[in-house]
Design an enzyme around this catalytic site. Structure first.
Site, short mmCIF file in Angstrom:
data_model
loop_
_atom_site.label_atom_id
_atom_site.label_comp_id
_atom_site.label_asym_id
_atom_site.label_seq_id
_atom_site.Cartn_x
_atom_site.Cartn_y
_atom_site.Cartn_z
N ASP A 109 -7.74 0.71 10.49
CA ASP A 109 -6.31 -0.47 10.23
C ASP A 109 -5.62 -0.19 10.95
O ASP A 109 -5.20 0.04 12.14
CB ASP A 109 -6.38 -0.65 8.80
CG ASP A 109 -6.77 -2.23 8.43
OD1 ASP A 109 -6.73 -3.39 9.15
OD2 ASP A 109 -6.05 -1.97 7.44
N ARG A 132 0.45 -6.49 16.66
CA ARG A 132 1.64 -5.89 15.94
C ARG A 132 2.33 -5.21 15.72
O ARG A 132 2.73 -4.44 14.91
CB ARG A 132 0.45 -5.84 14.42
CG ARG A 132 -0.28 -7.15 14.30
CD ARG A 132 -2.00 -6.30 13.01
NE ARG A 132 -2.75 -7.78 13.26
CZ ARG A 132 -4.05 -7.20 11.94
NH1 ARG A 132 -3.62 -6.30 11.58
NH2 ARG A 132 -4.54 -7.86 11.82
N ASP A 171 2.01 -0.52 7.32
CA ASP A 171 2.16 -1.85 7.05
C ASP A 171 2.74 -1.35 5.86
O ASP A 171 2.95 -0.93 5.56
CB ASP A 171 0.46 -2.00 6.44
CG ASP A 171 0.07 -2.66 7.79
OD1 ASP A 171 0.35 -2.66 9.00
OD2 ASP A 171 -1.33 -2.97 7.15
N ASP A 190 -4.38 2.68 6.20
CA ASP A 190 -3.90 3.02 6.99
C ASP A 190 -3.11 3.98 6.88
O ASP A 190 -3.33 5.08 5.60
CB ASP A 190 -2.37 1.56 6.95
CG ASP A 190 -3.18 0.47 6.83
OD1 ASP A 190 -3.37 0.20 7.75
OD2 ASP A 190 -2.81 -0.92 5.94
#
Length: 442
Positions: A259, A316, A263, A220
């Site tokens: 990805d 997301r 996060d 990420d």
């Protein structure tokens, strides 16, 4: 540690935002006085979860010898190593490439290849017509992929120590192809940076992932992992010039090299994410990365998201597990033709409050898909506006997707909100002020 990394002077080319367009060596006594309105800013009192149970001050108390200006990956790592956990301010000037040699020159994926790995050989070995679809790849070519990925990971992942402020110089400071790892530390501030294209050279093919198989990648742009008191403010996150939609397909699936964008996982806690842009991406943000992580995540993952722009992100935004998450005054935009799955993912034991947000969606997009139920959890979702009209997101979801009925009421009321704007004003306000280069004083 080179003296020029510690003792620099601003040329009169830029102002504000750690205003250093170029850096030159000077004796220690000539080091500049840092701009206390930007570099030494601390999280305002009451501004989200990162303001709870203490404060988030980053490197605001750094001494003059722990203020650095860096322009490549090696200098960035050296600054972190030199200061350790002492308060420090690290200014990013220009573009820092994660995939680069010792001099900071960008390098390609072939530089990491080990044991005869090439993508062509990997595709030939694990073509479903040859390998089948019943088990994940194994054998010499998979071992070579793993060894190659390990080489890249050593370059891409950059660990951030405690008591750090990382701030971009001027309006165009950029980190390309690197993953900042805020891992098992505390008291970190990240501001005024553009993060782009943290890509995986060596995704793994998994024919057992879903009905058709999938390519799975690492990295990420930014990860908050097991850390507390983190403030992420006025940054821009995207895939840069390498969007997933432009990547080739192998075995009928997009060759997924990205990805997430950002996060927050593995027991991270007390995080405020404000005035950022997250755009043009698929799997955008996880808060909690596993249904099985309850032992480490329960009572943590307290995160505030406010005044962020999520534009053309497929899913997301965020997907939440376990966390007590306050998401308010954000603007969610899906343009005509962009891939869209859902915005808020309601996951295991999540307690999401999503209020006073604005959604700008194409006319044909089903508003029932804004929420996506993954597990039995409750949420609060009041005073949200879709295309300028007040919309009960839970009622619309339950009417449109009755098989995934959501229960209203997250069971808590956020209080750490320094300001709450009308959702009608949010699109103009957020679109004008969010993102790198738009921080006050910039």
């Amino acid at each position: 540690m080179p003296a020029r990394m510690r003792h620099v002077r601003a040329l009169a080319v830029a102002t504000g935002c750690a205003s250093l367009a170029l850096a030159v060596s000077l004796p220690a006594q000539a080091a500049p006085r840092p701009d206390r309105g930007t570099e030494r800013a601390v999280l305002p009192q009451g501004d989200g979860w990162a303001a709870a149970e203490g404060s988030t001050t980053g490197g605001s108390r750094a001494t003059a010898d722990h203020v650095y200006t860096v322009s490549n990956r090696a200098e960035l790592i050296a600054a972190f190593r030199d200061a350790g956990d002492a308060p420090k301010i690290v200014r990013i000037a220009g573009t820092v490439h994660g995939n680069s040699d010792a001099a900071g020159t960008p390098i390609g994926c072939e530089a990491y290849q080990q044991n005869g790995y090439t993508l062509d050989k990997y595709l030939a070995a694990y073509d479903p017509a040859v390998w089948g679809t019943g088990e994940v790849p194994s054998g010499p070519l998979e071992d070579a992929r793993v060894a190659s990925a390990k080489q890249q990971a050593a370059a891409v992942n950059v660990n951030v120590p405690s008591n750090t402020t990382i701030i971009g110089v001027g309006k165009d400071a950029t980190i390309v192809g690197a993953s900042l790892q805020v891992k098992n530390v505390s008291n970190v501030i990240v501001r005024n940076l553009t993060f782009e294209d943290t890509y995986d050279c060596f995704p793994q093919w998994d024919p057992t992932d879903g009905d058709k198989g999938a390519w799975n990648s690492e990295y990420d742009n930014l990860v908050v992992y097991g850390s507390s008191h983190v403030w992420v403010d006025h940054n821009t996150f995207s895939d840069g010039d390498r969007p997933d939609a432009d990547q080739p397909s192998y075995f009928g699936q997009i060759f997924q090299q990205h990805d997430g964008l950002f996060d927050i996982v593995r027991g991270a806690d007390l995080v405020t994410v404000s005035w950022n842009i997250l755009k043009d991406h698929d799997k955008t943000m996880l808060i909690g990365n596993s249904d099985g992580a309850g032992a480490s995540d329960r009572g943590k993952l307290r995160v505030t998201l406010h005044h962020n722009l999520f534009k053309d992100v497929k899913e997301r935004a965020p997907r939440v597990r376990f966390g007590q998450v306050d998401s308010y005054n954000n603007h969610f935009v899906a343009t005509e033709g962009a891939a869209y799955g859902y915005t808020y993912g309601i996951g295991a034991e999540s307690r999401l409050v999503a209020e006073h947000n604005a959604f700008t969606l194409p006319a044909g997009l089903d508003k029932a898909t804004i929420l996506k139920k993954w597990s039995e959890s409750s949420l609060t979702a009041g005073d949200n506006y879709v295309n300028g009209r007040k919309t009960d997101l839970i009622a619309v979801h339950n009417a449109g997707v009755p098989a995934e009925h959501l229960t209203e009421g997250a069971g808590w009321t956020p209080v750490l909100r320094p300001r709450t704007d009308s959702p009608r004003a949010v699109p103009a306000l957020v679109d004008r002020q969010a993102g790198a280069g738009r921080m006050p004083g910039c």
